[in-house]
Design a protein around this motif. Sequence first.
Motif, PDB file in Angstrom:
ATOM      1  N   LEU A 116       0.852  -1.188   0.000  1.00  0.00           N
ATOM      2  CA  LEU A 116       0.000   0.000   0.000  1.00  0.00           C
ATOM      3  C   LEU A 116       0.886   1.236   0.000  1.00  0.00           C
ATOM      4  N   ARG A 117       0.295   2.382  -0.269  1.00  0.00           N
ATOM      5  CA  ARG A 117       1.060   3.628  -0.217  1.00  0.00           C
ATOM      6  C   ARG A 117       1.634   3.828   1.180  1.00  0.00           C
ATOM      7  N   ALA A 118       2.860   4.325   1.222  1.00  0.00           N
ATOM      8  CA  ALA A 118       3.549   4.491   2.506  1.00  0.00           C
ATOM      9  C   ALA A 118       2.798   5.440   3.434  1.00  0.00           C
ATOM     10  N   ASP A 119       2.207   6.509   2.884  1.00  0.00           N
ATOM     11  CA  ASP A 119       1.493   7.454   3.762  1.00  0.00           C
ATOM     12  C   ASP A 119       0.234   6.824   4.357  1.00  0.00           C
ATOM     13  N   LYS A 120      -0.407   5.910   3.604  1.00  0.00           N
ATOM     14  CA  LYS A 120      -1.581   5.219   4.140  1.00  0.00           C
ATOM     15  C   LYS A 120      -1.180   4.262   5.261  1.00  0.00           C
ATOM     16  N   VAL A 121      -0.086   3.528   5.056  1.00  0.00           N
ATOM     17  CA  VAL A 121       0.407   2.602   6.075  1.00  0.00           C
ATOM     18  C   VAL A 121       0.789   3.360   7.340  1.00  0.00           C
ATOM     19  N   LEU A 122       1.528   4.441   7.173  1.00  0.00           N
ATOM     20  CA  LEU A 122       1.959   5.231   8.324  1.00  0.00           C
ATOM     21  C   LEU A 122       0.766   5.837   9.061  1.00  0.00           C
ATOM     22  N   LYS A 161       5.577   1.863  -1.982  1.00  0.00           N
ATOM     23  CA  LYS A 161       4.701   0.773  -1.551  1.00  0.00           C
ATOM     24  C   LYS A 161       5.311  -0.003  -0.379  1.00  0.00           C
ATOM     25  N   LEU A 162       4.521  -0.149   0.682  1.00  0.00           N
ATOM     26  CA  LEU A 162       4.919  -0.923   1.856  1.00  0.00           C
ATOM     27  C   LEU A 162       3.747  -1.799   2.293  1.00  0.00           C
ATOM     28  N   SER A 163       4.055  -2.898   2.961  1.00  0.00           N
ATOM     29  CA  SER A 163       2.977  -3.718   3.509  1.00  0.00           C
ATOM     30  C   SER A 163       2.586  -3.169   4.877  1.00  0.00           C
ATOM     31  N   MET A 164       1.372  -3.490   5.314  1.00  0.00           N
ATOM     32  CA  MET A 164       0.885  -2.983   6.594  1.00  0.00           C
ATOM     33  C   MET A 164       1.687  -3.544   7.769  1.00  0.00           C
ATOM     34  N   ASN A 165       2.346  -4.685   7.545  1.00  0.00           N
ATOM     35  CA  ASN A 165       3.124  -5.315   8.621  1.00  0.00           C
ATOM     36  C   ASN A 165       4.611  -4.967   8.576  1.00  0.00           C
ATOM     37  N   SER A 166       4.981  -3.977   7.771  1.00  0.00           N
ATOM     38  CA  SER A 166       6.393  -3.589   7.671  1.00  0.00           C
ATOM     39  C   SER A 166       6.931  -3.113   9.018  1.00  0.00           C
ATOM     40  N   ILE A 167       8.249  -3.289   9.211  1.00  0.00           N
ATOM     41  CA  ILE A 167       8.902  -2.789  10.429  1.00  0.00           C
ATOM     42  C   ILE A 167       9.216  -1.315  10.183  1.00  0.00           C
ATOM     43  N   LEU A 168       8.414  -0.441  10.792  1.00  0.00           N
ATOM     44  CA  LEU A 168       8.501   0.995  10.519  1.00  0.00           C
ATOM     45  C   LEU A 168       9.119   1.757  11.693  1.00  0.00           C
ATOM     46  N   TYR A 169       9.816   2.849  11.337  1.00  0.00           N
ATOM     47  CA  TYR A 169      10.402   3.737  12.337  1.00  0.00           C
ATOM     48  C   TYR A 169      10.066   5.180  11.981  1.00  0.00           C
TER      49      TYR A 169
END
Length: 390
Positions: A116-122, A161-169
């Motif tokens: 998904l779009r990174a801004d949506k995931v964040l 594009k990132l998945s919703m379960n990505s390891i985010l910081y």
Amino acid sequence: FYIIHHHPSSITKTNPVLMAMVHLFSRQKAALSGGILIAATRATAFLCPDYRSVNIVERVNFSSALPNRSTALFASSNVGPELNSIQSRSKVTSSEGSVKKKSWKKKGGGDKNKPLRADKVLSHRASLSRSEAFDAIQRRRVAWRKSPDTEMIPVKGPKEKLSMNSILYMDGKEIPQPPPILIAFHKPKFMLSAMDEKHSNKKHLGMIVPKKYAKLNIHPVGRLDYDTSGLLLFSMEGELTQRLLHPKHSVEKEYVATVAGGKVDVVSLRKLLEEDGVETSEGIHFANLLDVEEIGLEESRSIKDDHLKAEKAKDDDTKHTDLELPLTNVRITVQEGKYRMVRRMLANCKHPVIELRRERHGKVELKGLKEGEFRECDESEIEWAEGLLK
């Protein structure tokens, strides 16, 4: 064409659009009439869905009915498959001859790892608005890892594009993983099972749902009555909610009801609930009786007094002022969830309900959860819930 020529009534009754074709048809102009017939049938299939299947046309043998000159013309145009393709547009016939509806796959699927779009995931993960998430990524405040032991990779832009379960910081701090598909809540008494209530000043769920969950658009799975306490599930999956609630999926809900009406005849109550069924204004309902436990006289009086105080605030005519003691805790399970069904069933068994608490929904239990608190369902409960979607 032989049937059309000699038995026009059988065709015109089946499809009124073909009536004009009967008048145009003749042995000398078979090719012309046949061409118009095909065109009209195809047009009818799209304009008049009720007339898509013209069974009598299927039985026509074009090669034997047409004159010699036109036989080759229609053989080369492959008329049979044309008509068959028309008839198969709205229905699919199985090998046994039964008609089955087409099944369409849901767009987008349900893949949790779908990019998904990174801004949506964040926005979902950090409980930010979409514009705040967009701005944070633009300012290079957000990074991610492919796995816990790899280096952080800056997010290039909001469209990455990132998945919703990505390891985010964000700003070097790890953002918590998204919550599971089910969340348990211990609803207290005197709270509406609604996320918003414009026509009342009563307390409702929307007032107490944590912001991190509210941002994910979670919704309650069904409802509990205003004066009922206990387990209420929240979900983000509409399909899961439907499967948890619909009786055909046989998901049990376990309740403990504190009832009046004197000593409970266990044998008689079990027969009513499990075998005969209890008739209410909404039909006959069944339940499984799990346990019956009589409450001591002193505790019964305390519960009765608290109940009568709460009843004084009501403006309806359903107040229980004459309650026969001792009270009894009756534990039952049901698979339906109609409005005040458990209360109506037990009241019709001559045991009016004083208090009602839900303790289990499927495999999810309260597990000591205090009133007003939330907890994320554990691995075994999530595994059970995901099994309902298969």
